[in-house]
Design an enzyme around this catalytic site. Structure first.
Site, short mmCIF file in Angstrom:
data_model
loop_
_atom_site.label_atom_id
_atom_site.label_comp_id
_atom_site.label_asym_id
_atom_site.label_seq_id
_atom_site.Cartn_x
_atom_site.Cartn_y
_atom_site.Cartn_z
N LYS A 106 49.73 -69.59 64.27
CA LYS A 106 49.38 -69.28 62.87
C LYS A 106 47.92 -68.91 62.82
CE LYS A 106 51.40 -69.24 58.80
NZ LYS A 106 52.83 -68.99 58.49
N GLY A 217 60.35 -70.06 41.45
CA GLY A 217 59.55 -68.99 42.08
C GLY A 217 60.26 -67.67 41.91
N GLY A 219 58.78 -64.61 43.14
CA GLY A 219 58.04 -63.63 43.93
C GLY A 219 58.99 -62.97 44.92
N ASN A 220 58.48 -62.66 46.10
CA ASN A 220 59.33 -61.98 47.10
C ASN A 220 60.58 -62.80 47.41
OD1 ASN A 220 60.37 -61.66 49.86
ND2 ASN A 220 58.90 -60.01 50.03
N GLY A 222 61.88 -65.62 45.96
CA GLY A 222 62.69 -66.05 44.81
C GLY A 222 63.44 -64.91 44.13
#
Ligand code: NAD
Length: 409
Positions: A106, A217, A219-220, A222
């Site tokens: 990460k 959510g 966004g992308n 959800g």
């Protein structure tokens, strides 16, 4: 705030206790308590006003037993090394559960990207690539987008890496725009993978043929989930974003809600629906609750109010450890993030493979490969959970650790 890396290590200790019978052994667990490498960099950026600003950046290469390190780059004002280490640990497990030839990593930069101009953002991203060129690469470490990093940023990093090394295959990074070597289906892959996970265990979890679904959510993750579940004939009865949500027991028309949000910037006052708060959304009676917003949204303060039959984690870490215990006692099964949202990283891996082979697969090819991978992991996770009388989360950890141990030198 809880140190996320301590949370991650608490999960590791928990699974180690459950599975002593499987002989993971103390040495293996001890090795997984530390990343292979934890790299901190400083990135000098010439700002538009002519001043020089130095940003702190990171790359944690956690474990590469299964293949090159893989994991996103996060740009956030609160990003710090413990968060990046925890996310890199979870990526190690997620890649293993997904059955892809990738290890876990990460990256990040401590920055609020909304405060940068586009030019500053580009110089920062290219600076991140310059500092890390020696340690990333198609066979070493393949980053990707995460919170606040976009396909365009991936393209800048890919371009910078190509300029320095001469490798312009694009395989150094995934999540690129389609015309720069990105994969079909990447945008919807997380939600699509989540849907395959849900279908894989629907019967085992005694869910009805057609479910009532609440999604946190929009966004992308959800909004794509809402479209996918809706298209499959399930009813979305509640959905929310950071400003609040809407509820309609007869079902919400998702396309119209997207239009409504576009024109008003809000979900509230949607014709035919009742406005609800985010806490009310979490307490909605439904068959399936999909947290698709951010970490720790379901916690010790609200977990007891959850009335869903099953929860599917599209977000990373939406349920904190205390809430996890509460929900386990309430017999609410959780399809865990390291499996349920792994569609994104699996399709990222497909992008890397297409770049290396100079191929371009159709969306249909991408999803035909993704589906059996999600199903296969689901069966094994369920079996592990049953055998060890534990949660699906621990079942997924066991699967990941078995796969990593098999390949660890
Ligand atoms: P996004 O920024 O596109 O969307 C986040 C949504 O959550 C927004 O609609 C926002 O308004 C809403 N939100 C924020 N706080 C909220 C709150 N308290 N209650 C309700 N809604 C709230 O992000 P995304 O890409 O959809 O990612 C969402 C989660 O899914 C993150 O945890 C991310 O790590 C995880 N995830 C995403 C992908 C992917 O491919 N996009 C892959 C794996 C995991």
């Amino acid at each position: 705030m809880q140190n996320p890396f301590q949370n991650a290590m608490a999960q590791l200790d928990k699974v180690a206790k459950i599975t002593t019978a499987k002989n993971f052994g103390n040495e293996f667990i001890a090795r997984l308590r530390q990343p292979d490498r934890d790299i901190r960099i400083s990135i000098p950026v010439k700002m538009d006003d002519g001043t020089l600003k130095i940003f702190e950046g990171y790359r944690v290469q956690y474990n590469d037993a299964l293949g090159p390190y893989k994991g996103g780059i996060r740009y956030h004002a609160d990003t710090e090394i413990n968060e990046v280490k925890a996310l890199a640990f979870w990526m190690t497990l997620k890649c293993a559960v997904g059955g892809i030839p990738m290890g876990g990593g990460k990256g990040g930069v401590t920055v609020d990207p909304k405060k940068l101009s586009k030019g500053e953002l580009e110089r920062l991203s290219r600076g991140w690539a310059q500092r890390l060129t020696d340690v990333i690469g198609p066979r070493k470490d393949v980053p990707a987008p995460d919170v606040n990093t976009t396909p365009e940023i991936m393209a800048w990093i890919s371009d910078e890496y190509g300029k320095i090394t001469g490798d312009t295959s694009g395989a150094v990074i995934t999540g690129k725009p389609l015309d720069k070597g990105g994969s079909e289906g990447r945008g919807t892959s997380t939600a699509q993978g989540g849907f395959y996970a849900f279908e894989a265990l629907k019967k085992e979890l005694n869910l009805p043929e057609k479910c009532k679904v609440a999604i946190q959510g929009f966004g992308n993750a959800g909004s794509n989930a809402a479209k996918i579940w809706n298209k499959a004939g399930h009813t979305i009865i509640a959905i929310s974003d950071s400003k609040g949500g809407v509820y309609n027991p007869d079902g919400i028309d998702i396309e119209k809600l997207l239009e409504h949000k576009k024109t008003t910037s809000n979900l509230s006052n949607f014709p035919g629906s009742k406005d609800i708060t985010n806490l009310e959304l979490l307490a909605t009676g439904c068959d399936l609750l999909i947290p698709a917003a951010f970490e720790n949204e379901i916690n010790e303060k609200n977990a007891d109010n959850v009335k869903a039959k099953v929860i599917l984690e599209l977000a990373n870490g939406p349920i904190n450890p205390e809430a996890d215990e509460i929900l386990f006692k309430k017999n609410i099964p959780i399809l865990p993030d390291i499996w349920a949202n792994s569609g994104g990283v699996i399709v990222s891996c497909f992008e890397w493979e297409q770049n290396l082979k100079k191929e371009h697969w159709t969306e249909q090819q991408v999803f035909e490969k993704l589906k059996p991978m999600m199903e296969d992991a689901g069966k094994k996770i369920f079996q592990n959970a049953q055998e060890n009388k534990t949660s699906l989360r621990m079942g997924a950890f066991i699967l990941a650790l078995e796969r990593i141990k098999e390949k660890m030198l």
